[in-house]
Scaffold this active site. Structure first.
Site, mmCIF file in Angstrom:
data_model
loop_
_atom_site.group_PDB
_atom_site.id
_atom_site.type_symbol
_atom_site.label_atom_id
_atom_site.label_comp_id
_atom_site.label_asym_id
_atom_site.label_seq_id
_atom_site.Cartn_x
_atom_site.Cartn_y
_atom_site.Cartn_z
ATOM 1 N N ASN A 9 0.892 -1.478 0.039
ATOM 2 C CA ASN A 9 -0.102 -0.040 -0.053
ATOM 3 C C ASN A 9 0.977 1.269 -0.019
ATOM 4 O OD1 ASN A 9 -1.866 1.950 0.562
ATOM 5 N ND2 ASN A 9 -2.356 1.307 2.641
ATOM 6 N N LYS A 11 0.333 4.318 -0.224
ATOM 7 C CA LYS A 11 -0.600 5.405 0.039
ATOM 8 C C LYS A 11 -0.303 6.627 -0.941
ATOM 9 C CE LYS A 11 -0.307 3.452 4.723
ATOM 10 N NZ LYS A 11 -0.331 3.255 6.237
ATOM 11 N N HIS A 95 -9.704 1.261 5.021
ATOM 12 C CA HIS A 95 -8.390 1.344 5.608
ATOM 13 C C HIS A 95 -8.765 2.493 6.783
ATOM 14 C CE1 HIS A 95 -4.381 2.678 6.618
ATOM 15 N NE2 HIS A 95 -3.667 1.696 5.959
ATOM 16 N N GLU A 97 -6.950 4.737 7.909
ATOM 17 C CA GLU A 97 -6.623 6.086 7.268
ATOM 18 C C GLU A 97 -7.911 6.927 6.627
ATOM 19 O OE1 GLU A 97 -2.937 5.556 5.634
ATOM 20 O OE2 GLU A 97 -2.085 5.466 7.362
ATOM 21 N N GLU A 180 -5.635 -4.908 10.574
ATOM 22 C CA GLU A 180 -4.928 -3.742 10.758
ATOM 23 C C GLU A 180 -4.840 -2.944 12.102
ATOM 24 O OE1 GLU A 180 -2.713 -2.658 6.958
ATOM 25 O OE2 GLU A 180 -4.356 -1.227 7.297
ATOM 26 N N GLY A 186 2.296 2.358 10.736
ATOM 27 C CA GLY A 186 3.328 3.552 10.433
ATOM 28 C C GLY A 186 3.798 3.872 11.709
ATOM 29 N N SER A 226 3.034 -1.917 10.119
ATOM 30 C CA SER A 226 4.458 -1.850 10.434
ATOM 31 C C SER A 226 5.265 -3.474 10.282
ATOM 32 C CB SER A 226 4.964 -1.646 11.951
ATOM 33 O OG SER A 226 4.642 -0.463 12.297
HETATM 34 P P1 PGA Z 1 2.747 0.503 7.760
HETATM 35 O O1 PGA Z 1 1.098 0.493 6.967
HETATM 36 O O2 PGA Z 1 3.213 -0.839 6.928
HETATM 37 O O3 PGA Z 1 3.513 1.652 7.139
HETATM 38 O O4 PGA Z 1 2.640 0.404 9.146
HETATM 39 C C1 PGA Z 1 0.194 -0.368 6.993
HETATM 40 C C2 PGA Z 1 -0.913 -0.085 6.229
HETATM 41 O O5 PGA Z 1 -1.340 1.028 6.843
HETATM 42 O O6 PGA Z 1 -1.501 -0.711 5.467
#
Ligand code: PGA
Length: 264
Positions: A9, A11, A95, A97, A180, A186, A226
């Site tokens: 992903n 982003k 997601h 976010e 998640e 992140g 992460s």
């Molecule tokens: P990250 O993000 O690996 O940077 O923690 C995962 C995600 O948001 O899908």
């Protein structure tokens, strides 16, 4: 037997030129006949060029979001029809976010006004994607406050039931759910592998109730939050963890390729 799946992903990262450089490096590092399925989800602006570069490879392309209407006066939105036209096989939905569930806001004002995705809109998006034969990757997960209040399983079960309401098990059969935990995205804080396995198993149990055992057995349940080259093997070892949804580490070709290899 479920095939492991690793999804990058990206982003809101990478211009078209940077996207091309990233996929070209990843392709050089991946084995051609990998037993792990791989997909990348670039920003909308790079979907066409990345799809062009990947069209004769085994790596799939996915989008990061979709709007559920087919067409019309919806400024700024992209429909499932348009994603299908671009050759997308996957699309991330719900997601944290886009649900507006950031653990910590990095910008001064609330993001909720920009990213107010709800279980209801998630559900509409899933139906629109399935109608166009695009595989949804439904993201679910608890915030830190919900985990500390002992609400993890209830929050996730509610997200699954509402997000999949009225969806047919046969239609969702080849689709994906990603666990998640919001606090692990992140942040560099990874969920303990045993806990990731427990929650992914719980998710499969809910899927068996929402659909049936057969569908629940076939749906891939990923872990995301992460995931890095140095923890992916541990995280993917659980029998209910079918791979990963990878954010930051998917932008570094070497790191992403190692995570894919950890899925073997
Ligand atoms: P990250 O993000 O690996 O940077 O923690 C995962 C995600 O948001 O899908």
């Amino acid at each position: 037997m479920r095939k492991k799946l690793v999804v990058g992903n990206w982003k809101m990262n990478l211009t078209r030129a940077e996207s091309a450089a990233c996929v070209e490096s990843v392709l050089l590092l991946l084995d051609k006949q990998d037993q792990v399925e791989v997909a990348v989800c670039p920003p909308f602006t790079s979907l066409d060029s990345v799809q062009h570069l990947l069209r004769k490879t085994h790596v799939h392309v996915g989008a990061q979001d979709v709007f559920w209407k087919q067409s019309g006066a919806f400024t700024g939105q992209i429909s499932a029809n348009m994603l299908a036209d671009l050759g997308c096989s996957y699309c991330i939905v719900g997601h944290s976010e886009t649900r507006g569930r950031f653990g910590k806001l990095e910008i001064g004002e609330s993001t909720v006004g920009y990213f107010a995705e709800t279980d209801e809109t998630v559900n509409l998006k899933i139906k629109a994607l399935l109608y166009h034969n695009i595989c949804p990757i439904l993201c679910v997960g608890e915030t830190l406050a919900e985990r500390e209040a002992g609400e993890t399983d209830a929050v996730i079960a509610a997200q699954l039931r509402a997000g999949l309401d009225g969806v047919d098990g046969a239609e969702y059969y080849n689709a994906v759910v990603a666990y998640e935990p919001v606090w692990a995205i992140g942040t560099g804080k990874t969920c303990d592998a045993a806990e990731a396995e427990r929650v992914c198993g719980m998710i499969r149990g809910v899927l068996a109730e929402v659909f049936d055992e057969e569908a629940a057995d076939n749906i891939r349940v990923l872990y995301g939050g992460s995931v890095k080259a140095n923890n992916a093997r541990d995280l993917f070892a659980g029998p209910n963890v079918d791979g990963g949804l990878v954010g930051g580490a998917s932008l570094v070709a070497q790191e992403f390729a190692e995570i894919v290899r950890a899925g073997r």
